[in-house]
Design an enzyme around this catalytic site. Structure first.
Site, PDB file in Angstrom:
ATOM      1  N   ASP A  49      20.508   1.586  -0.869  1.00 33.06           N
ATOM      2  CA  ASP A  49      19.136   2.064  -0.794  1.00 33.06           C
ATOM      3  C   ASP A  49      19.150   3.521  -1.274  1.00 33.06           C
ATOM      4  OD1 ASP A  49      16.418   2.378   0.056  1.00 33.06           O
ATOM      5  OD2 ASP A  49      17.204   3.360   1.854  1.00 33.06           O
ATOM      6  N   ASP A  96      16.403   6.543  -0.783  1.00 31.68           N
ATOM      7  CA  ASP A  96      15.975   7.620   0.124  1.00 31.68           C
ATOM      8  C   ASP A  96      16.624   7.462   1.498  1.00 31.68           C
ATOM      9  OD1 ASP A  96      14.050   8.623  -1.854  1.00 31.68           O
ATOM     10  OD2 ASP A  96      12.921   6.805  -1.383  1.00 31.68           O
TER      11      ASP A  96
HETATM   12 MG   LIG Z   1      15.689   4.489   2.664  1.00 32.14          MG
END
Ligand SMILES: [Mg+2]
Ligand SMILES: [Zn+2]
Length: 178
Positions: free
Chosen positions: A7, A9
């Site tokens: 992922d 962020d």
């Molecule tokens: Mg994230």
């Protein structure tokens, strides 16, 4: 071929925190890569994993940012970390797409493109949507717990405090399975 799906962020770069929840940086100018990202990605690459960023960016559908701005941020990651593969969902819930996490579409697309074995792969993320997505795709899930005020909906296989710790888990697991 195995992959580690990262992922974006809260895993590779600092999110903006509002009311205890993470949001993406508004622009490439505000994009800040975590100091542990480079060495972590290098270690994974040495273990022959494909590295794929898998990220929901619904602000594109919401009109709060543009696909070009998202691309500019990924250019920063590409340059700093030599990551080649980015799978991005620019939709919102109303679009009912197959790629917005918790759905596994980004992972299944990457698996088809790169001939990835999902059951031998890992998903590392900092939110419930990531953990669900990893489970749905049959990956081993590692949750990076940054202490947000939102609960998980399902337990991950492992928990870590940051990407470096997540990578240590993967290293030790791969060593035992080899
Ligand atoms: Mg994230
Ligand atoms: Zn989508």
């Amino acid at each position: 071929m195995k992959a580690v799906f990262l992922d974006r962020d809260g895993v590779l770069n600092k999110p903006v925190i509002r009311d205890g929840k993470p949001y993406p940086p508004a622009s490439a100018a505000e994009f800040e890569i975590y100091p542990d990202a480079f060495a972590s990605v290098q270690k994974l690459r040495k273990m022959m994993f494909q590295i794929c960023v898998v990220t929901n960016q619904p602000d594109v559908a919401r009109g709060a940012t543009t696909a070009a701005e998202v691309d500019a941020m990924h250019e920063l990651l590409r340059n700093a970390l030599s990551i080649e593969h980015f799978y991005v969902c620019c939709h919102d819930d109303a679009d009912q797409c197959e790629c917005r996490k918790p759905k596994p579409g980004l992972l299944t697309r990457a698996a088809a493109d790169l001939r990835i074995c999902l059951s031998g792969s890992y998903l590392v993320g900092d939110r419930w949507r990531d953990v669900e997505c990893g489970h749905a795709a049959g990956c081993t899930t590692i949750f990076i717990d940054r202490g947000y005020t939102e609960p998980l909906r399902r337990e991950p296989h492992f928990r870590a405090l940051d990407l470096a710790e997540a990578v240590a888990i993967i290293v030790s697991r791969e060593r035992h399975s080899a």
